[in-house]
Design a protein around this motif. Structure first.
Motif, PDB file in Angstrom:
ATOM      1  N   ASP C 211       0.810  -1.258   0.169  1.00  0.00           N
ATOM      2  CA  ASP C 211      -0.066  -0.145  -0.088  1.00  0.00           C
ATOM      3  C   ASP C 211       0.973   1.352  -0.177  1.00  0.00           C
ATOM      4  OD1 ASP C 211      -2.602  -1.056   0.189  1.00  0.00           O
ATOM      5  OD2 ASP C 211      -2.037  -1.932   2.148  1.00  0.00           O
ATOM      6  N   ALA C 212       1.905   1.291   0.624  1.00  0.00           N
ATOM      7  CA  ALA C 212       2.902   2.330   0.841  1.00  0.00           C
ATOM      8  C   ALA C 212       4.198   1.996   1.007  1.00  0.00           C
ATOM      9  CB  ALA C 212       2.435   3.278   1.597  1.00  0.00           C
ATOM     10  N   ILE C 213       5.063   2.713   0.893  1.00  0.00           N
ATOM     11  CA  ILE C 213       6.518   2.397   1.284  1.00  0.00           C
ATOM     12  C   ILE C 213       7.102   3.829   1.876  1.00  0.00           C
ATOM     13  CG2 ILE C 213       8.743   2.001   0.676  1.00  0.00           C
ATOM     14  CD1 ILE C 213       7.834   0.028  -1.500  1.00  0.00           C
ATOM     15  N   TYR C 214       7.700   3.819   3.065  1.00  0.00           N
ATOM     16  CA  TYR C 214       8.257   4.742   3.672  1.00  0.00           C
ATOM     17  C   TYR C 214       9.697   4.714   3.686  1.00  0.00           C
ATOM     18  CZ  TYR C 214       3.424   6.293   4.780  1.00  0.00           C
ATOM     19  OH  TYR C 214       2.360   6.549   4.799  1.00  0.00           O
ATOM     20  N   THR C 215      10.469   5.450   3.094  1.00  0.00           N
ATOM     21  CA  THR C 215      12.060   5.400   3.365  1.00  0.00           C
ATOM     22  C   THR C 215      12.480   6.313   4.252  1.00  0.00           C
ATOM     23  OG1 THR C 215      11.979   5.320   1.074  1.00  0.00           O
ATOM     24  CG2 THR C 215      14.056   6.097   1.975  1.00  0.00           C
ATOM     25  N   CYS C 224       7.629  -0.943   4.588  1.00  0.00           N
ATOM     26  CA  CYS C 224       6.646  -1.360   3.572  1.00  0.00           C
ATOM     27  C   CYS C 224       5.218  -1.408   4.388  1.00  0.00           C
ATOM     28  CB  CYS C 224       6.792  -2.615   2.753  1.00  0.00           C
ATOM     29  SG  CYS C 224       8.151  -2.412   2.008  1.00  0.00           S
ATOM     30  N   VAL C 225       4.024  -0.872   3.930  1.00  0.00           N
ATOM     31  CA  VAL C 225       2.954  -1.150   4.538  1.00  0.00           C
ATOM     32  C   VAL C 225       2.134  -2.348   3.723  1.00  0.00           C
ATOM     33  CG1 VAL C 225       0.875   0.114   5.236  1.00  0.00           C
ATOM     34  CG2 VAL C 225       2.767   1.187   5.266  1.00  0.00           C
ATOM     35  N   SER C 348      -4.932  11.743   3.436  1.00  0.00           N
ATOM     36  CA  SER C 348      -6.372  11.505   3.387  1.00  0.00           C
ATOM     37  C   SER C 348      -7.080  11.804   2.320  1.00  0.00           C
ATOM     38  CB  SER C 348      -6.992  11.858   4.773  1.00  0.00           C
ATOM     39  OG  SER C 348      -6.823  13.182   4.916  1.00  0.00           O
ATOM     40  N   PHE C 349      -6.599  12.902   1.572  1.00  0.00           N
ATOM     41  CA  PHE C 349      -7.210  13.705   0.446  1.00  0.00           C
ATOM     42  C   PHE C 349      -6.584  13.034  -0.834  1.00  0.00           C
ATOM     43  CE2 PHE C 349      -7.173  16.745  -2.948  1.00  0.00           C
ATOM     44  CZ  PHE C 349      -8.446  16.766  -2.999  1.00  0.00           C
ATOM     45  N   TYR C 350      -5.256  13.385  -0.975  1.00  0.00           N
ATOM     46  CA  TYR C 350      -4.616  12.901  -2.212  1.00  0.00           C
ATOM     47  C   TYR C 350      -4.577  11.485  -2.564  1.00  0.00           C
ATOM     48  CZ  TYR C 350      -0.068  13.130   0.178  1.00  0.00           C
ATOM     49  OH  TYR C 350       0.892  12.822   1.205  1.00  0.00           O
ATOM     50  N   GLY C 351      -4.433  10.583  -1.503  1.00  0.00           N
ATOM     51  CA  GLY C 351      -4.390   9.395  -1.605  1.00  0.00           C
ATOM     52  C   GLY C 351      -5.730   8.790  -2.039  1.00  0.00           C
ATOM     53  N   GLN C 352      -6.845   9.575  -2.174  1.00  0.00           N
ATOM     54  CA  GLN C 352      -8.136   8.996  -2.961  1.00  0.00           C
ATOM     55  C   GLN C 352      -8.066   8.895  -4.304  1.00  0.00           C
ATOM     56  OE1 GLN C 352     -11.800  10.818  -1.136  1.00  0.00           O
ATOM     57  NE2 GLN C 352     -10.416  12.670  -0.987  1.00  0.00           N
TER      58      GLN C 352
END
Lengths: 199, 229, 396
Positions: C211-215, C224-225, C348-352
């Motif tokens: 779903d997402a990766i944070y570096t 990694c999510v 929460s906005f642009y992730g849509q």
């Protein structure tokens, strides 16, 4: 940094916004009585500033370390006024002994300060406003400087009044108070500026 | 000082030597607490109470108190009564307590009280001192109330907190602000001067007569005050 | 000598007598004063909770309450009154809020505020009654007041904190952390060596199962999510958090993919009809595009006397596959109105927009109270789709 800013705000507001003489009416007697000449006005102002600082230096610890813990809050007025009276006496004796020149300059104003409500007022206000020790000292300094500023400015105004032809019934106190009213009006304007600056 | 009759002792404070408008004493509370008639009346009565009590006690003790410590003794007595009045007001008239704030405690340094102690109570009998305190207190209260009436009616369109709808749109708000107080006070003093012209003792300058420091103070006004005293 | 001793005795005895008198008066008046004070405090509490009866102060240290709460009083009728100081935008408002025993708002008011009295304060007074009767669940359905959006939004969120406080007092365990705080906590526990600083990876390729990766900013690795699970990995993709073999394989593939992804700049001058808002475009080896485009939000097309326009565009970065599906979307920078339009910088906005196509990208939820920001943003995304079509030579 935040703490420093709040100190600046306290200083500015006690000098300009809540000027003791012109906005809160404390210390009116010496303001009207000893503002005829510039040197007298300045001497009185400096003495008051010094006594205010000293008084706060002593009364703040008394309130927080003696009166509050022992629930003796009702002794506040009597203790503070005695502290101020003794401080003034001590200051006079010390000045007389160690700096006769300074005593000649300021000594005459000292006895008057005991009954100057600005000094007792600042000591009590520092407690009711909930200032900490440093803030209290800064606020006392500001109030003293505000008093000095008002005295010096007003002595200038009074020297002008002396040179003019005043209607008979307005001579003396009446015209002096009316002139003071204009100075107070000017400070109201200043207060608004300061409020907008530090808002 | 020649001995006046008891009635003249009483009237002296109310009219001829009105502490606020003629002697120009107690200027701080006069300016600070006169935005509202209720507050002014409360301040006047509180001062009156302290003045009578301290005058009586000081007069009683006038032969006991040694001359060299009389000022500290006076201050202690006055401060004691002020605190008692302060506590009573706080307990029974909390609204007034909130309105007067620090000025209630500052009755201690009101020159009228120390002045009367020094000038009158320390030298006269108990009865006369009480009368003097009563007269001075009433004079102070009357002066405060009349000044507050002018400021409140024309400045806030109300009297003792009760709104006057007829004046609602003609408020001169300047009058209840700090400079307005000084202006009204100055005009009132001039007015009293006109009314009493020639009758009242000529009061050219500020009185330091009641000031405990007058005999040390070097200012020329004070020297004059000392002579008058 | 004798004289001065007498002076001292007189002075001391006067002091003693006066002090005794004062102590006597104090013993009479002190209880009355205390009673008056208590009555006044009670009266203030009764204003927001009229059926409260009597109140007692709650020891706040016994509970984990929202950080805005400054005092809590429990009423004898089972409700409570919460005093809060707002933080963030519109900070410094002190609000008192009463909560009924059934968990609805009974009343609220501002005790003191630094808000412009004529605008914010007055609006909050009008706003307060509309919140009465609401619960923690439906309070956010109350519309904030336009023209004083900051104040009323802060007011609503404070009242929501009060409602949560009441629930916590009632024994419920409520996570009072904000979404950002929860995310940060998850990241920290997955990869403690990153020391709390992460940057979200911007996807150029679709990676299944991630779903997402944070570096980590300090190069300590990635997180990694995978749905609810946060897996810490090193720079080569080896999982550091305990996980199943499948998950380990997924994250390994993901890290290898992002390490291998190369992009090159698209020469914009080679194409005609590109929108003027387009700033830069990159194409990956697998044919996906990263478009950087300006969006004209409130800062450009809005502005009124309370919230002047900033004059700044919103910078949007969006990655789109060659056949027109959004892989990832991000707000790079913005200067929209604080507390309202600036929500466009939140995930929460642009992730849509993730996974949306030209057909359904407009179906996202708008930012409440910021129509102009939302519309400008959508318009920019639409233009990004146009760009991809032009690059791919598809006629629109």
């Amino acid at each position: 940094m935040e703490g420093f800013k709040s100190l600046v705000v306290i200083l500015l507001s006690s000098v300009l916004v809540n000027n003791y003489v012109l906005a809160r009416f404390l210390g009116i007697c010496p303001f009207l009585g000893v503002s005829k000449k510039l040197d007298q006005a300045a001497g009185m102002g400096i003495s008051v500033t010094a006594v205010m600082l000293l008084a706060t230096l002593v009364t703040w610890p008394i309130q927080h370390f003696i009166l509050d813990p022992f629930e003796l809050g009702y002794l506040q007025t009597i203790v503070f006024i005695l502290v101020i009276a003794s401080l003034v006496q001590m200051l006079e004796v010390i000045l007389k002994k160690f700096s006769p020149a300074l005593h000649r300059g300021l000594g005459v104003y000292l006895p008057l300060i005991t009954t100057n409500c600005a000094v007792l007022g600042v000591a009590i206000n520092n407690i009711t406003d909930g200032y900490n020790f440093v803030e209290s000292l800064v606020s006392s300094l500001g109030c003293g400087l505000g008093f000095l500023l008002a005295m010096v400015l007003f002595s200038g105004m009074r020297s002008r009044i002396d040179e003019t032809e005043v209607p008979k019934n307005f001579r003396g106190v009446a015209i002096t108070l009316i002139a003071a009213s204009f100075l107070s009006l000017a400070f109201m304007g200043l207060a608004e500026i300061v409020n907008n600056l530090i808002g | 000082m020649k001995k006046d009759g008891n009635l003249s002792v009483l009237l002296n404070g109310i009219i001829k030597e009105n502490p606020t408008l003629v002697l120009i004493l107690g200027t701080c509370p006069t300016l600070a607490t006169t935005t509202n008639v209720f507050g002014a009346f409360g301040m006047g009565v509180a001062t009156l109470a302290v003045l009578i009590c301290s005058n009586i006690l000081i007069s009683l003790l006038r032969r006991v108190i040694p001359d060299n410590v009389r000022i500290p003794c006076y201050i202690v007595i006055i401060a004691g009564f002020v605190t008692i009045v302060q506590m009573l007001v706080h307990a029974f008239i909390p609204d007034l307590y909130d309105m007067l704030g620090v000025y209630l405690a500052l009755i201690v340094v009101n020159c009228i009280i120390l002045g009367r102690a020094e000038m009158f109570a320390g030298k006269n009998s108990v009865g006369r001192s009480a009368l003097d305190g009563l007269g001075m207190g009433i004079g102070f209260t009357l002066a405060l109330c009349s000044m507050a009436a002018i400021r409140e009616v024309f400045g806030a369109a109300s009297f003792a907190g009760i709104a006057i709808p007829a004046l609602e749109n003609y408020k001169i708000e300047f009058l209840v602000k700090a400079p307005g107080g000084m202006l009204v006070y100055g005009l009132l003093i001039a007015l009293v001067g006109i009314i009493t012209a020639g009758k009242a003792p000529k009061k050219k300058s500020f009185s330091c007569a009641g000031c405990p420091g007058a005999h040390i103070c070097g200012s020329s006004d004070c020297a004059k005050g000392k002579e008058e005293a | 000598m004798k004289k001065s001793i007498r002076s001292i005795i007189v002075l001391v005895s006067i002091c003693a007598v006066v002090s005794i008198l004062m102590a006597l008066t104090n013993s009479v008046t002190a209880p009355i004063i205390a009673e008056n004070d208590a009555k006044n405090a009670n009266a203030a509490l009764l204003q927001v909770l009229p059926d409260g009866g009597s109140f007692e102060t709650v020891d706040m240290s016994a509970y984990t309450l929202p950080s805005t709460v400054t005092a809590v009083y429990r009423a004898s009728n089972g409700g409570c009154v919460v005093q809060l100081t707002t933080s963030g935008y519109s900070s410094g408002m002190v609000i008192m809020c009463g909560i009924n025993p059934d968990g609805t708002v009974s009343g609220s008011k501002i005790l003191s505020s630094s808000e412009t009295p004529s605008i914010g304060g007055e609006a909050a007074e009008r706003f307060a009654p509309t919140l009465n009767g609401k619960t923690a669940g439906d309070i956010e359905t109350v519309e904030i007041i336009s023209g004083a959006t900051k104040t009323t939004a802060a007011y609503r969120s404070a009242v929501k904190d009060a409602l949560n406080t009441a629930l916590i007092l009632g024994g419920a365990s409520i996570d009072t952390r904000t979404e950002e705080e929860i995310l940060q906590d998850n990241l920290d526990s997955a990869l403690p060596t990153a020391q709390g600083k992460f940057t979200k990876h911007f996807f150029v390729e679709v990676i299944e199962g991630i779903d997402a990766i944070y570096t980590a900013d300090n190069n300590a690795g990635h997180v990694c999510v995978l749905g609810e699970k946060f897996v810490g990995v090193d720079n080569e993709g080896n999982a550091l958090t305990e996980c199943t073999e499948d998950e380990a394989q997924t994250v390994k593939t993901a890290i290898e993919t992002i390490n291998a992804t190369a992009t090159e700049l698209v020469d914009l001058s080679a194409y005609e009809g590109l929108p003027s808002q387009l700033i830069q475009a990159q194409k990956s080896a697998t044919g996906n595009y990263i478009i950087e485009i300006k969006a004209a939000g409130y800062g450009i097309v809005g502005g009124d006397e309370y919230h002047p326009a900033s004059g700044e565009y919103i910078m949007v970065r969006v990655s789109i596959t060659a056949d027109g599906r959004i892989i990832d979307c991000l707000t790079v920078s913005q200067a929209e109105t604080e507390g309202i339009g600036d929500a466009c910088a939140k995930e929460s906005f642009y992730g849509q927009f993730d996974g949306k196509t030209e057909a359904d990208y407009t179906e996202i939820d708008a930012i409440s109270g910021a129509t102009l920001t939302t519309n400008g943003y959508k318009q920019a995304i639409g233009r990004a789709f146009d760009c991809v079509k032009i690059f791919e030579g598809v006629n629109s």
